[in-house]
Design a protein around this motif. Structure first.
Motif, PDB file in Angstrom:
ATOM      1  N   LEU A 285       0.908  -1.158  -0.192  1.00 37.51           N
ATOM      2  CA  LEU A 285      -0.001  -0.018   0.150  1.00 37.51           C
ATOM      3  C   LEU A 285       0.791   1.347  -0.032  1.00 37.51           C
ATOM      4  CD1 LEU A 285      -2.640  -1.165   2.589  1.00 37.51           C
ATOM      5  CD2 LEU A 285      -2.790  -1.125   0.183  1.00 37.51           C
ATOM      6  N   GLU A 286       2.289   1.257  -0.099  1.00 34.09           N
ATOM      7  CA  GLU A 286       2.767   2.551  -0.080  1.00 34.09           C
ATOM      8  C   GLU A 286       2.758   3.341  -1.216  1.00 34.09           C
ATOM      9  OE1 GLU A 286       7.294   2.085   1.574  1.00 34.09           O
ATOM     10  OE2 GLU A 286       7.030   0.742  -0.085  1.00 34.09           O
ATOM     11  N   SER A 287       2.037   3.033  -2.314  1.00 35.47           N
ATOM     12  CA  SER A 287       1.616   3.771  -3.460  1.00 35.47           C
ATOM     13  C   SER A 287       0.360   4.694  -3.070  1.00 35.47           C
ATOM     14  CB  SER A 287       1.416   2.944  -4.577  1.00 35.47           C
ATOM     15  OG  SER A 287       0.234   2.175  -4.642  1.00 35.47           O
ATOM     16  N   GLU A 288      -0.294   4.165  -2.003  1.00 40.94           N
ATOM     17  CA  GLU A 288      -1.512   4.894  -1.560  1.00 40.94           C
ATOM     18  C   GLU A 288      -1.288   5.740  -0.409  1.00 40.94           C
ATOM     19  OE1 GLU A 288      -4.732   1.959  -0.691  1.00 40.94           O
ATOM     20  OE2 GLU A 288      -4.356   1.060  -2.711  1.00 40.94           O
ATOM     21  N   MET A 289       0.094   6.082  -0.269  1.00 39.94           N
ATOM     22  CA  MET A 289       0.398   7.052   1.083  1.00 39.94           C
ATOM     23  C   MET A 289       1.216   8.039   0.470  1.00 39.94           C
ATOM     24  SD  MET A 289       1.857   3.472   3.360  1.00 39.94           S
ATOM     25  CE  MET A 289       3.337   4.649   3.609  1.00 39.94           C
ATOM     26  N   GLU A 290       1.138   9.113   1.180  1.00 45.93           N
ATOM     27  CA  GLU A 290       2.102  10.371   1.264  1.00 45.93           C
ATOM     28  C   GLU A 290       3.087   9.791   2.330  1.00 45.93           C
ATOM     29  OE1 GLU A 290       2.379  12.805  -0.728  1.00 45.93           O
ATOM     30  OE2 GLU A 290       0.389  12.778  -1.780  1.00 45.93           O
ATOM     31  N   ARG A 291       4.261   9.844   1.939  1.00 45.44           N
ATOM     32  CA  ARG A 291       5.344   9.152   2.894  1.00 45.44           C
ATOM     33  C   ARG A 291       5.933  10.046   3.921  1.00 45.44           C
ATOM     34  NH1 ARG A 291       9.092   5.587  -0.675  1.00 45.44           N
ATOM     35  NH2 ARG A 291      10.293   5.338   1.639  1.00 45.44           N
ATOM     36  N   ARG A 292       5.017  10.606   4.428  1.00 45.61           N
ATOM     37  CA  ARG A 292       5.565  11.844   5.432  1.00 45.61           C
ATOM     38  C   ARG A 292       4.535  11.928   6.609  1.00 45.61           C
ATOM     39  NH1 ARG A 292       2.910  16.583   4.358  1.00 45.61           N
ATOM     40  NH2 ARG A 292       1.592  16.718   2.497  1.00 45.61           N
ATOM     41  N   THR A 293       4.764  12.655   7.800  1.00 47.79           N
ATOM     42  CA  THR A 293       3.992  12.808   8.816  1.00 47.79           C
ATOM     43  C   THR A 293       3.467  14.289   8.840  1.00 47.79           C
ATOM     44  OG1 THR A 293       3.559  12.774  11.271  1.00 47.79           O
ATOM     45  CG2 THR A 293       5.800  13.476  10.450  1.00 47.79           C
ATOM     46  N   LEU A 294       2.149  14.395   9.362  1.00 55.62           N
ATOM     47  CA  LEU A 294       1.544  15.955   9.319  1.00 55.62           C
ATOM     48  C   LEU A 294       1.874  16.478  10.834  1.00 55.62           C
ATOM     49  CD1 LEU A 294      -1.905  15.064   7.891  1.00 55.62           C
ATOM     50  CD2 LEU A 294      -0.084  16.151   6.835  1.00 55.62           C
ATOM     51  N   THR A 295       2.589  15.954  11.687  1.00 59.28           N
ATOM     52  CA  THR A 295       2.854  16.382  13.012  1.00 59.28           C
ATOM     53  C   THR A 295       4.324  16.708  12.973  1.00 59.28           C
ATOM     54  OG1 THR A 295       1.156  15.166  13.735  1.00 59.28           O
ATOM     55  CG2 THR A 295       2.902  16.132  15.209  1.00 59.28           C
ATOM     56  N   TYR A 296       4.741  18.044  13.185  1.00 58.65           N
ATOM     57  CA  TYR A 296       6.185  18.521  13.286  1.00 58.65           C
ATOM     58  C   TYR A 296       6.721  17.958  14.839  1.00 58.65           C
ATOM     59  CZ  TYR A 296      10.162  21.766  13.554  1.00 58.65           C
ATOM     60  OH  TYR A 296      11.266  22.529  13.553  1.00 58.65           O
ATOM     61  N   THR A 297       7.941  17.430  14.783  1.00 60.88           N
ATOM     62  CA  THR A 297       8.671  17.251  15.857  1.00 60.88           C
ATOM     63  C   THR A 297       9.993  17.498  15.827  1.00 60.88           C
ATOM     64  OG1 THR A 297       7.223  15.477  16.208  1.00 60.88           O
ATOM     65  CG2 THR A 297       9.046  15.230  17.703  1.00 60.88           C
ATOM     66  N   VAL A 298      10.857  17.978  16.702  1.00 66.00           N
ATOM     67  CA  VAL A 298      12.249  18.199  16.919  1.00 66.00           C
ATOM     68  C   VAL A 298      12.747  17.250  17.867  1.00 66.00           C
ATOM     69  CG1 VAL A 298      14.218  19.783  17.476  1.00 66.00           C
ATOM     70  CG2 VAL A 298      11.942  20.863  16.171  1.00 66.00           C
ATOM     71  N   TRP A 299      13.543  16.468  17.455  1.00 65.89           N
ATOM     72  CA  TRP A 299      14.021  15.322  18.462  1.00 65.89           C
ATOM     73  C   TRP A 299      15.469  15.749  19.021  1.00 65.89           C
ATOM     74  CZ3 TRP A 299      11.390  11.095  20.145  1.00 65.89           C
ATOM     75  CH2 TRP A 299      10.135  10.967  19.332  1.00 65.89           C
ATOM     76  N   ASN A 300      15.540  15.407  20.254  1.00 63.97           N
ATOM     77  CA  ASN A 300      16.709  15.144  21.051  1.00 63.97           C
ATOM     78  C   ASN A 300      17.440  14.014  20.937  1.00 63.97           C
ATOM     79  OD1 ASN A 300      18.912  15.604  22.981  1.00 63.97           O
ATOM     80  ND2 ASN A 300      17.458  15.657  24.743  1.00 63.97           N
ATOM     81  N   VAL A 301      18.661  14.123  20.132  1.00 69.61           N
ATOM     82  CA  VAL A 301      19.217  12.733  20.183  1.00 69.61           C
ATOM     83  C   VAL A 301      20.645  12.746  20.310  1.00 69.61           C
ATOM     84  CG1 VAL A 301      17.909  12.400  17.754  1.00 69.61           C
ATOM     85  CG2 VAL A 301      20.022  13.858  17.543  1.00 69.61           C
ATOM     86  N   SER A 302      20.854  13.375  21.717  1.00 71.12           N
ATOM     87  CA  SER A 302      22.117  13.399  22.380  1.00 71.12           C
ATOM     88  C   SER A 302      22.624  12.218  22.909  1.00 71.12           C
ATOM     89  CB  SER A 302      22.065  14.675  23.514  1.00 71.12           C
ATOM     90  OG  SER A 302      21.064  14.117  24.451  1.00 71.12           O
ATOM     91  N   GLY A 303      21.904  11.191  23.136  1.00 71.14           N
ATOM     92  CA  GLY A 303      22.281   9.932  23.689  1.00 71.14           C
ATOM     93  C   GLY A 303      22.931   9.034  22.602  1.00 71.14           C
ATOM     94  N   SER A 304      23.183   7.943  23.040  1.00 72.26           N
ATOM     95  CA  SER A 304      23.730   6.700  22.202  1.00 72.26           C
ATOM     96  C   SER A 304      22.408   6.107  21.579  1.00 72.26           C
ATOM     97  CB  SER A 304      24.676   6.065  22.772  1.00 72.26           C
ATOM     98  OG  SER A 304      23.954   5.045  24.015  1.00 72.26           O
ATOM     99  N   LYS A 305      22.607   4.998  20.916  1.00 70.61           N
ATOM    100  CA  LYS A 305      21.595   4.676  20.245  1.00 70.61           C
ATOM    101  C   LYS A 305      20.887   3.637  21.185  1.00 70.61           C
ATOM    102  CE  LYS A 305      24.321   0.726  18.285  1.00 70.61           C
ATOM    103  NZ  LYS A 305      24.689  -0.051  17.081  1.00 70.61           N
ATOM    104  N   TYR A 306      21.464   3.188  22.337  1.00 68.84           N
ATOM    105  CA  TYR A 306      20.759   2.603  23.385  1.00 68.84           C
ATOM    106  C   TYR A 306      20.263   3.446  24.363  1.00 68.84           C
ATOM    107  CZ  TYR A 306      23.258  -1.214  20.897  1.00 68.84           C
ATOM    108  OH  TYR A 306      23.653  -2.279  19.948  1.00 68.84           O
ATOM    109  N   GLU A 307      20.646   4.527  24.421  1.00 71.11           N
ATOM    110  CA  GLU A 307      19.957   5.260  25.853  1.00 71.11           C
ATOM    111  C   GLU A 307      18.867   6.079  25.364  1.00 71.11           C
ATOM    112  OE1 GLU A 307      23.579   7.888  26.060  1.00 71.11           O
ATOM    113  OE2 GLU A 307      24.237   6.602  27.732  1.00 71.11           O
ATOM    114  N   THR A 308      17.814   5.207  25.280  1.00 72.97           N
ATOM    115  CA  THR A 308      16.412   5.616  24.840  1.00 72.97           C
ATOM    116  C   THR A 308      16.088   6.716  25.490  1.00 72.97           C
ATOM    117  OG1 THR A 308      15.626   3.874  25.858  1.00 72.97           O
ATOM    118  CG2 THR A 308      15.935   3.486  23.532  1.00 72.97           C
TER     119      THR A 308
END
Length: 384
Positions: A285-308
């Protein structure tokens, strides 16, 4: 052999010439009419083209791509995932105020037993809108997507609901109801942030008997889907059990549980960032999607990949939620996906539009500023 008079031949030629001129004029008029219709359609979806922000999307025609079998006007279902109450209920009260109830519906998943009434919410639009079959939810676990499925299932009971928007309890609308309604209803597609993410190793080979790795996707939890896609989510009894078993958040680093978790070659997996995206991709069903969100979010990615615990949205406070910041969000017209080298230009029904209708995560102080400074206007006397 009798020849036609010269005057007769000239008359025929003159008639043909007049017909050619009339045909050309007709083509020009049709072209001008088409340009005008396209301009009106684009203006109805793009407030940046309009001088009056309130008029944008509130009084102009739109293309209805919904197919309500009930014959009633299509509704947009607003689905709220709440920890308990809704701290921004006063903001949403202004958003819904003045809108015909036949254009929208509201559903809230809260903690089991919590009731929205005069004592627990400042907005009548949330009275008794809680699910009666809600469950206890933990972030980063399959209970989150189970709660989402319960919201979709409840909203599907109303045949007039044709679009389904998933929102957090800290989400705020960036436009009035009229514009958001048109934006969502006018598009025949779902808005689902979905992309390949080769830099993370959340996919587990234990899933491969059901989920091929090439179908594995990542994206924002906050989605807007058409009715047929909501039905796919609710009716899924194949992919969800696999997520429940193998897609789990890693325990805190340094704990005995974490040591056992990684010793078993488990992957740190956040279900709500993968489930809908992977499910819809697996269903073709990917062809039936706009592949983006309508909700704006800014992420804090200061931690390592395991420090969720450090991977959380940056919070909008009173200080950083002024007109300038909101205007910058509204100006965004594309999203770049680094792992796919893909630029997603934001469109609704092939018409260029701002990317985001909502934003998170807002404090009450920030929401009060949005209301006080008129950054989110009510939709009084809206004509849809």
């Amino acid at each position: 052999m009798t020849r036609k008079p010269v005057s007769s031949r000239r008359g025929v030629a003159w008639l043909v010439w007049k017909l050619a001129i009339a045909f050309s004029v007709s083509l020009c008029l049709l072209a001008l009419l088409r340009i005008q219709m396209q301009y009106r359609s684009a203006t109805s979806l793009n407030p940046l083209l309009s001088v009056d922000d309130d008029a944008a999307g509130s009084h102009l025609p739109f293309r209805d791509h919904s197919s309500s079998s009930s014959g009633e006007r299509p509704k947009v279902a607003f689905l709220f995932l709440a920890r308990r109450d809704l701290p921004l209920d006063f903001l949403w009260d202004g958003f819904f105020k003045g809108v015909d109830r036949g254009n929208f519906s509201v559903y809230v998943h809260s903690v089991p037993g919590f009731v929205f009434n005069e004592e627990t919410t400042r907005s009548k639009y949330f009275y008794n809108r809680q699910l009666n079959n809600s469950i206890k939810v933990k972030w980063g676990e399959s209970s989150m997507i189970a709660a989402e499925r319960l919201l979709f299932a409840s909203a599907l009971e109303d045949l007039s609901n044709q679009r389904f928007v998933l929102l957090s309890d800290r989400c705020a609308p960036l436009y009035d109801f009229g514009y958001i309604y048109r934006y969502i209803i006018s598009s025949p597609r779902s808005f689902v942030d979905s992309f390949l993410h080769t830099k993370e190793t959340r996919y587990s080979s234990n899933m491969s008997y059901v989920i091929p790795e090439e179908k594995w996707r990542k994206g924002s939890q906050w989605i807007s889907v058409i009715r047929s896609h909501a039905e796919v989510i609710v009716n899924d009894d194949i992919v969800f059990p696999v997520f429940k078993k193998f897609c789990k958040r890693a325990p805190p680093l340094g704990s005995q549980e974490a040591w056992l978790f990684f010793k078993q070659n488990r992957r740190n997996c956040i279900p709500d960032e993968h489930y809908v995206q992977t499910l819809l991709t697996m269903r073709g069903l990917e062809s039936e999607m706009e592949r983006r969100t309508l909700t704006y979010t800014v992420w804090n990615v200061s931690g390592s990949k395991y420090e969720t615990q450090t991977w959380h949205p940056v919070t909008f406070t009173f200080e950083n939620s002024g007109p300038g910041q909101i205007k910058e969000i509204k100006k965004i017209d594309h999203v770049y996906y680094e792992t796919e080298s893909r630029t997603e230009w934001c469109k609704a029904d092939s018409i260029p539009v701002p990317c985001f209708l909502f934003a998170r995560k807002f404090t009450e102080g920030a929401a009060m500023r949005l209301v006080r400074e008129g950054l989110v206007r009510s939709s009084k006397n809206v004509t849809l």
